[in-house]
Design a protein around this motif. Structure first.
Motif, mmCIF file in Angstrom:
data_model
loop_
_atom_site.group_PDB
_atom_site.id
_atom_site.type_symbol
_atom_site.label_atom_id
_atom_site.label_comp_id
_atom_site.label_asym_id
_atom_site.label_seq_id
_atom_site.Cartn_x
_atom_site.Cartn_y
_atom_site.Cartn_z
ATOM 1 N N ALA A 138 30.158 19.749 6.141
ATOM 2 C CA ALA A 138 29.803 20.792 7.110
ATOM 3 C C ALA A 138 28.675 20.325 8.027
ATOM 4 O O ALA A 138 28.704 20.538 9.247
ATOM 5 C CB ALA A 138 29.402 22.069 6.373
ATOM 6 N N PHE A 139 27.696 19.665 7.456
ATOM 7 C CA PHE A 139 26.574 19.109 8.221
ATOM 8 C C PHE A 139 27.064 18.011 9.160
ATOM 9 O O PHE A 139 26.719 17.977 10.350
ATOM 10 C CB PHE A 139 25.539 18.569 7.234
ATOM 11 C CG PHE A 139 24.361 17.871 7.855
ATOM 12 C CD1 PHE A 139 23.353 18.588 8.469
ATOM 13 C CD2 PHE A 139 24.240 16.488 7.787
ATOM 14 C CE1 PHE A 139 22.251 17.945 9.024
ATOM 15 C CE2 PHE A 139 23.154 15.832 8.324
ATOM 16 C CZ PHE A 139 22.142 16.564 8.947
ATOM 17 N N LEU A 140 27.901 17.122 8.654
ATOM 18 C CA LEU A 140 28.361 15.980 9.438
ATOM 19 C C LEU A 140 29.298 16.399 10.565
ATOM 20 O O LEU A 140 29.289 15.799 11.641
ATOM 21 C CB LEU A 140 29.064 14.978 8.523
ATOM 22 C CG LEU A 140 28.193 14.382 7.412
ATOM 23 C CD1 LEU A 140 29.044 13.583 6.446
ATOM 24 C CD2 LEU A 140 27.086 13.520 7.998
ATOM 25 N N ALA A 141 30.100 17.414 10.345
ATOM 26 C CA ALA A 141 31.034 17.880 11.370
ATOM 27 C C ALA A 141 30.313 18.422 12.601
ATOM 28 O O ALA A 141 30.894 18.492 13.691
ATOM 29 C CB ALA A 141 31.958 18.951 10.796
ATOM 30 N N GLN A 142 29.050 18.800 12.442
ATOM 31 C CA GLN A 142 28.255 19.320 13.559
ATOM 32 C C GLN A 142 27.340 18.258 14.161
ATOM 33 O O GLN A 142 26.338 18.583 14.793
ATOM 34 C CB GLN A 142 27.416 20.515 13.076
ATOM 35 C CG GLN A 142 28.234 21.672 12.553
ATOM 36 C CD GLN A 142 29.159 22.254 13.600
ATOM 37 O OE1 GLN A 142 28.776 22.373 14.766
ATOM 38 N NE2 GLN A 142 30.368 22.621 13.197
ATOM 39 N N GLY A 143 27.687 16.989 13.986
ATOM 40 C CA GLY A 143 26.864 15.914 14.540
ATOM 41 C C GLY A 143 25.688 15.543 13.664
ATOM 42 O O GLY A 143 24.731 14.919 14.140
ATOM 43 N N GLY A 144 25.752 15.891 12.385
ATOM 44 C CA GLY A 144 24.628 15.649 11.494
ATOM 45 C C GLY A 144 24.318 14.183 11.274
ATOM 46 O O GLY A 144 23.162 13.833 11.001
ATOM 47 N N ALA A 145 25.320 13.300 11.376
ATOM 48 C CA ALA A 145 25.051 11.884 11.147
ATOM 49 C C ALA A 145 24.063 11.341 12.169
ATOM 50 O O ALA A 145 23.147 10.588 11.829
ATOM 51 C CB ALA A 145 26.355 11.087 11.190
ATOM 52 N N ALA A 146 24.243 11.715 13.436
ATOM 53 C CA ALA A 146 23.310 11.259 14.467
ATOM 54 C C ALA A 146 21.911 11.801 14.211
ATOM 55 O O ALA A 146 20.912 11.086 14.376
ATOM 56 C CB ALA A 146 23.796 11.695 15.850
ATOM 57 N N ALA A 147 21.830 13.055 13.778
ATOM 58 C CA ALA A 147 20.513 13.629 13.482
ATOM 59 C C ALA A 147 19.857 12.911 12.310
ATOM 60 O O ALA A 147 18.677 12.549 12.357
ATOM 61 C CB ALA A 147 20.655 15.122 13.177
ATOM 62 N N ALA A 148 20.625 12.668 11.258
ATOM 63 C CA ALA A 148 20.060 12.073 10.055
ATOM 64 C C ALA A 148 19.699 10.607 10.235
ATOM 65 O O ALA A 148 18.901 10.066 9.470
ATOM 66 C CB ALA A 148 21.040 12.222 8.891
ATOM 67 N N ASN A 149 20.277 9.951 11.246
ATOM 68 C CA ASN A 149 19.966 8.550 11.526
ATOM 69 C C ASN A 149 19.009 8.378 12.706
ATOM 70 O O ASN A 149 18.653 7.245 13.044
ATOM 71 C CB ASN A 149 21.254 7.774 11.797
ATOM 72 C CG ASN A 149 22.018 7.457 10.536
ATOM 73 O OD1 ASN A 149 21.672 6.533 9.802
ATOM 74 N ND2 ASN A 149 23.052 8.235 10.252
ATOM 75 N N SER A 150 18.615 9.465 13.330
ATOM 76 C CA SER A 150 17.774 9.406 14.519
ATOM 77 C C SER A 150 16.339 8.985 14.178
ATOM 78 O O SER A 150 15.685 9.603 13.341
ATOM 79 C CB SER A 150 17.753 10.770 15.214
ATOM 80 O OG SER A 150 16.680 10.860 16.125
ATOM 81 N N LYS A 151 15.858 7.951 14.861
ATOM 82 C CA LYS A 151 14.466 7.545 14.669
ATOM 83 C C LYS A 151 13.509 8.581 15.246
ATOM 84 O O LYS A 151 12.370 8.712 14.783
ATOM 85 C CB LYS A 151 14.242 6.178 15.312
ATOM 86 C CG LYS A 151 15.022 5.049 14.646
ATOM 87 C CD LYS A 151 14.801 3.722 15.374
ATOM 88 C CE LYS A 151 15.543 2.576 14.704
ATOM 89 N NZ LYS A 151 17.012 2.737 14.757
ATOM 90 N N ALA A 152 13.975 9.299 16.272
ATOM 91 C CA ALA A 152 13.141 10.346 16.848
ATOM 92 C C ALA A 152 12.989 11.515 15.879
ATOM 93 O O ALA A 152 11.875 12.012 15.658
ATOM 94 C CB ALA A 152 13.743 10.827 18.171
#
Length: 439
Positions: A138-152
């Protein structure tokens, strides 16, 4: 109980437009994707960008005890970036879905493990009736991978929960970035610029107000005077921000630090520590040592305390899966955290597979770049010289990745009792083929 493994190294989200990558970068990613085979067990299905070499499959499965014939390796039709990497369009191809249904005998996979678990992976699992088999879907389907890997985002989360990081900030435009760099330059400090999404130092650049700075974590150092900073950032902005899609992290560059990491499995039940190691840089990632050699007990305890706390924060927002957190140990013994890698890392197979086979009291050194006539020839030479990994002694060398189609080299992992023994054995292994033996 079948697991679907997806070797999607260098996704668009993680590395930007694949059309901007060189052929060598794409082929390197395709070779690295084959590490998915280390995690496969009897009856599993593995999606790879290209068919792996038979010698590599035989070597891995003989080491893991898996029946090679029981594995189903599926290669989808080439996509917009060709055949070297698994772009999102290849995962969405109906021909791949049909082949996977056949490989799974019409059953949904019990688990889906992707190198980079993004929305394209969730969509593929959904097409197979198994979105729930992707941890944190559910988290990943909403673009969570980019958030969880974001250095910012990492810097924001770390600051919010009191995790020590290198001084710096996140900039949304060249003017803000130039102002941040100017503040560090005024104090005489070099700066490392980090793309929001990248790995292994490939998205980093160091700028300095003076010469004499040795790069670590980036390919080079650019010396600039204060007046040239703004022009340099405007020229480099498309590369530094993936065409303006990302933000830029501006941090004080800290010479003399040791890059380290700790890795965890984040689940609904909690956070499980799976291993830690030292990242060898020359000047970007050149290898991994597991565990960190000669690390003071207090520094190790602090590394594990801080990284676990950060993982708990990401667990609270819905991330599930492997999470590797990079850190720095300063010459004074302080520990700073550096970034999150919320995906399989280049060391996950070391912790989850090889370190378990090696057992306690063993040091692992994993590198690439051993020039060999062929993968099969390297495996034969290790066996003939008694240097192949021996489960009875828990020492020796394994071949961890096949880069021969890229540059005639292989990745290898030396296992021995301590860092000195590992480095001695590595030198012996690297000398098994004279330069004239290459073909």
């Amino acid at each position: 109980m079948a697991t679907l493994h997806i070797g999607n190294v260098k996704t668009e989200e993680m590395s930007g437009d694949p059309g901007l990558l060189t052929r060598d970068q794409l082929v390197l990613a395709g070779c690295a994707a084959e590490r998915a085979l280390w995690f496969a067990r009897d009856g599993d299905v593995v999606v790879l960008p290209a068919a792996p070499g038979e010698a590599f499959v035989e070597h891995v499965t003989r080491t893991t005890g898996v029946r090679a014939a029981s594995l189903r390796i599926v290669v989808p039709p080439a996509g917009r970036a060709g055949a070297p990497v698994l772009t999102a369009d290849r995962l969405a191809d109906e021909r791949l879905h049909a082949e996977l249904r056949a490989a799974l005998d019409g059953r949904a996979p019990d688990r889906v493990q992707a190198y980079y678990p993004d929305a394209a992976v969730v969509a593929l699992a959904g097409a197979l009736g198994a979105a729930h088999a992707v941890p944190g879907h559910a988290f990943l389907a909403q673009g969570g991978a980019a958030a969880a890997n974001s250095k910012a985002l990492f810097r924001a989360v770390a600051a919010g929960i009191g995790i020590p990081v290198a001084p710096g900030e996140t900039a949304a435009g060249p003017a803000a970035a130039a102002a941040a760099v100017a503040r560090h330059f005024a104090a005489g400090h070099p700066v490392i610029l980090k793309r929001e999404l990248q790995s292994a130092g490939e998205g980093n650049e160091i700028v300095s107000p003076h010469a004499g700075v040795a790069p670590l974590g980036a390919e080079r150092v650019t010396v600039l005077d204060a007046a040239a900073v703004r022009a340099h950032l405007e020229e480099r902005w498309p590369w530094l921000t993936d065409g303006g899609r990302g933000r830029l992290v501006v941090e004080r560059y800290l010479p003399g630090v040791r890059p380290v990491y700790a890795e965890y499995l984040v689940t609904g039940a909690g956070v499980e520590h799976t291993g830690e190691g030292e990242l060898l840089m020359a000047p970007v990632l050149d290898g991994v040592v597991v565990p960190v050699p000669d690390l003071a007990p207090d520094a190790r305890a602090e590394l594990l305390r801080l990284t676990r706390r950060l993982c708990e924060a990401y667990r609270a927002i819905g991330y599930r899966g492997t999470m590797s957190v990079d850190g720095l140990v300063t010459p004074g013994g302080d520990v700073l955290l550096n970034e999150t890698n919320s995906r399989l890392s280049g060391a996950t197979h070391l912790h989850d597979v090889i370190a378990r086979a090696a057992g306690p009291g063993r040091t692992l050194l994993d590198r690439g770049g051993w020039a060999v006539p062929s993968f099969a020839a390297a495996a034969r030479r290790l066996a003939a010289t008694g240097r192949a990994f021996d489960p009875s002694t828990r020492t020796g060398t394994l071949l961890t990745c096949d880069f021969t189609r890229l540059d005639g080299t292989v990745g290898y992992c030396v296992v021995a009792a301590g860092i000195d023994a590992v480095r001695h054995e590595e030198a012996e292994v690297r000398g098994l083929f004279a330069p004239a033996a290459r073909s």
